[in-house]
Design a protein around this motif. Structure first.
Motif, PDB file in Angstrom:
ATOM      1  N   LYS A   3      46.089  33.937  41.757  1.00 26.07           N
ATOM      2  CA  LYS A   3      44.702  34.387  41.644  1.00 26.07           C
ATOM      3  C   LYS A   3      44.487  35.678  42.441  1.00 26.07           C
ATOM      4  CE  LYS A   3      40.085  32.451  41.876  1.00 26.07           C
ATOM      5  NZ  LYS A   3      39.265  31.304  42.272  1.00 26.07           N
ATOM      6  N   GLY A   6      45.603  38.501  40.446  1.00 19.38           N
ATOM      7  CA  GLY A   6      44.641  38.694  39.354  1.00 19.38           C
ATOM      8  C   GLY A   6      43.417  39.445  39.834  1.00 19.38           C
ATOM      9  N   TYR A   7      42.934  39.092  41.024  1.00 22.78           N
ATOM     10  CA  TYR A   7      41.761  39.772  41.580  1.00 22.78           C
ATOM     11  C   TYR A   7      42.082  41.240  41.888  1.00 22.78           C
ATOM     12  CZ  TYR A   7      37.899  36.486  42.166  1.00 22.78           C
ATOM     13  OH  TYR A   7      36.824  35.680  41.933  1.00 22.78           O
ATOM     14  N   THR A  10      42.305  43.117  38.628  1.00 27.41           N
ATOM     15  CA  THR A  10      40.961  43.259  38.045  1.00 27.41           C
ATOM     16  C   THR A  10      40.160  44.315  38.803  1.00 27.41           C
ATOM     17  OG1 THR A  10      41.036  40.937  37.453  1.00 27.41           O
ATOM     18  CG2 THR A  10      38.880  41.980  37.368  1.00 27.41           C
TER      19      THR A  10
END
Lengths: 152, 502
Positions: A3, A6-7, A10
């Motif tokens: 995660k 992913g952050y 992003t």
């Protein structure tokens, strides 16, 4: 990728997007304070996207590395990508092959992807869906769908 | 027109054949959407949006409202029978609902849910009827500064309380605002971010965006697993009669759920989901049978299900009275009004009394329709759960493509549908909230309009936005909510540290 990754990705995409967006917004007429132009709101929004992207990066940076994202793997990932590929193929071919044929082929392949039903039965189900959609939306509700080279 | 006169006038509008059929069809289609996985209330209403353009505005809005609360009810069916919430507002229902199904009380619980939804929805309509005109009168005093505070502040609060971290709400919200700036802007007709494509001048199509973010993303999630849902328990009509004890125990929960739901519906945020959660917590705290909640108690179903329907109904208040939607479905209804040239806001009650009172009256009719349709048709809804996903998923996808294309006859909208479907899928995986993105997309043009109007009128003085007591009050409230949201985790962490230190 976890995660945290992913952050970070992003946030980086958001920051790049906001930079490009702000560059384009700056070319729009800004006007004056008492006569605000078409560029004022996009500049405000661009700054907001940039700040929120920094917030995503910040949260990603502080996130424990072990936080996971439940992404599909192996054959499950292939199924998701295959459905997405079929969907992309359907909409790209739609203007050329038309609504009826396009929907039939799309349903045929999606049903095959999601079940082990024999091909003749799949063809029947796909035809039923495509023809019903054509009758309801195109004939009854007059939605002007692409007709394609075959004319329907 | 006082509320009673208005309601009688509204019944005159809503009881026309066309509008009655729209309410019944909406409730029916909504229940089906709620029962089937892959489409929640938001994507369901979005897909009906283009069809609603063909009707009279009030007919289209009545149908959309029917779909909304029909889907709320349908979502609870899968939660109770399969332990699968059809939409976020039914998550709490799974806990006790499925336990009761395992005890053989599925039919009775479904009947209690139908009754609770009816009570919550109907009582909430009375609140809407009394509260909306009062708020609309207050709204007449509003100028650009107040509307900017309400729309901008509401959006900020929504992004903060939708769930997840600060960035999980604010980032999608800003993306939604960014998408709202694509296309021709309203004041000077300047094309923005269209890159020379005329089709983009119309802006990002809301239907494609919502169906992509909610529908396509959900379908991609559904196909991750090869395993199909287990077959539902068959429910017969004669099994649907709750016992006297179940009625008696549910009655206070109906009351509490209604009050909680009505209040949450007036606030920004995913009110139906939040109210069902708050109602469940309330039942756990005050119910006489609180120890049984979590292990199959009717209170754990009756309260949340009543609350989410009450909230779905009262969420119409900010839309009808002020023209400001605080949720995704009401945002879609706002879009429908604007397509029909209806100016939503405090003057709606005078300028389009048929829309204002017709929609309110239709909420009564819709609630009765839900009760009449759902109890006898429960067998049908259960049998729909047996439709294999390899049949209903391609159907939904084909309808999504046709719906997105049909709004503007543009393939660009269909490409946007797929692109936003992938974006929605990835953002959901990372626990970002999608509702702020949709509402940002809808409210963006309104926020820009009020911002620029305020600057025009004040000669460029930014203080105009905080000079009026109402605008200042709203901004202070927004600041308190945001500060509270930021401080709460710090206080919790400090409390935890204090408890763990010797």
């Amino acid at each position: 990728m976890g995660k945290r990754g992913g952050y970070l990705v992003t946030g980086a995409i958001g920051a790049a997007l906001s930079a490009g967006y702000l560059a384009l917004a700056a070319r729009l007429p800004l006007g004056a304070m008492d006569q605000p132009g078409a560029g004022v709101f996009p500049v405000v929004v661009g700054v907001l996207v940039l700040l929120s992207s920094i917030a995503v990066l910040w949260e990603g940076w502080r996130m424990p590395a072990e936080d996971a994202v439940a992404m599909p793997a192996g054959v499950d990932a292939v199924r998701v990508l295959a459905l997405l590929g079929l969907l992309v193929g359907y909409v790209l071919l739609l203007p050329w092959i038309g609504q009826l044929v396009g929907s039939f082929l799309f349903c045929l392949l999606v049903i095959r992807l999601l079940s082990r039903t024999p091909w003749p039965w799949i063809a029947l189900q796909a035809a039923a869906i495509a023809v019903t959609a054509q009758l309801v939306f195109v004939r009854l509700l007059q939605v002007q769908m692409p007709r394609g080279i075959l004319g329907f | 027109m006082d509320p009673i006169e208005g309601l009688l006038y509204g019944f005159g509008v809503a009881l026309s054949f066309q509008n009655l059929a729209a309410a019944l069809l909406g409730a029916l289609v909504g229940t089906m959407i709620g029962v089937l996985p892959g489409l929640g209330p938001v994507a369901g209403v979005a897909m009906i949006l283009p069809l609603s353009y063909a009707f009279e505005p009030v007919t289209g809005l009545i149908m959309m409202a029917g779909i909304y609360y029909g889907a709320m009810y349908g979502g609870s069916t899968t939660a109770i029978l399969l332990n699968m919430p059809g939409e976020s507002a039914s998550v709490m229902t799974c806990i006790d609902g499925y336990q009761l199904t395992k005890k053989g009380r599925a039919g009775a619980v479904l009947a209690l849910v139908a009754a609770g939804s009816f009570v919550g929805g109907t009582v909430s309509v009375v609140g809407v009827m009394l509260f909306a005109p009062w708020l609309a009168k207050l709204g007449i005093l509003f100028g650009p500064a107040e509307f900017l505070a309400l729309a901008g502040g509401g959006l900020l609060i929504l992004s903060r309380i939708s769930g997840g971290s600060f960035a999980a709400g604010i980032f999608p919200m800003s993306l939604g605002l960014m998408l709202s700036t694509v296309g021709q802007e309203a004041i000077t007709a300047q094309n923005r971010f269209t890159f020379g494509y005329l089709e983009l001048a119309q802006g990002v199509e809301l239907v494609a965006a919502v169906v992509g973010l909610y529908g396509i993303a959900e379908i991609l999630t559904l196909v991750e697993s090869r395993r199909a849902a287990p077959p539902p328990v068959p429910v017969r009509l004669r099994e649907m009669l709750p016992t006297k004890t179940e009625w008696r125990r549910s009655a206070p929960s109906f009351g509490r759920g209604t009050a909680v739901g009505f209040l949450f519906g007036l606030l920004p945020g995913p009110s139906a989901a939040m109210s069902s959660f708050a109602s469940y917590r309330l039942e756990k705290a005050v119910s006489k049978y609180r120890d049984e909640i979590g292990h199959g108690a009717v209170e754990g179903v009756a309260g949340p299900e009543t609350a989410n329907n009450a909230a779905a109904t009262s969420s119409m208040v900010p839309l009808l009275a002020l023209g400001i939607p605080f949720g995704s479905v009401t945002a879609l209804m706002l879009a429908a009004m604007m397509v029909h040239g209806i100016q939503p806001g405090p003057l709606l009650m005078q300028s389009n009394a048929d829309v204002f009172w017709g929609v309110i009256a239709s909420l009564y009719i819709g609630n009765i329709a839900l009760l009449v349709l759902n109890i006898p048709m429960i067998g049908l809804w259960v049998s729909m759960l047996r439709v294999p996903r390899h049949i209903f998923l391609p159907i939904i996808l084909v309808i999504a493509v046709i719906g997105s294309y049909g709004v503007g006859n543009s393939m660009v909208d269909v490409y946007g549908l797929i692109l936003l479907g992938v974006v929605g899928y990835l953002l959901r995986k990372l626990d970002f909230q999608l509702a702020p993105m949709v509402i940002g997309l809808v409210l963006g043009p309104l926020i820009e309009k009020h911002l620029r109007e305020g600057l025009f009128m004040s000669g460029g003085d930014l203080l105009v936005f905080v000079e009026s007591p109402i605008a200042l009050g709203i901004w202070i409230l927004v600041a308190l909510v945001l500060a509270g949201g930021a401080l709460a985790p710090l206080l919790r962490r400090r409390g935890a540290n204090d408890r763990s230190s010797p």
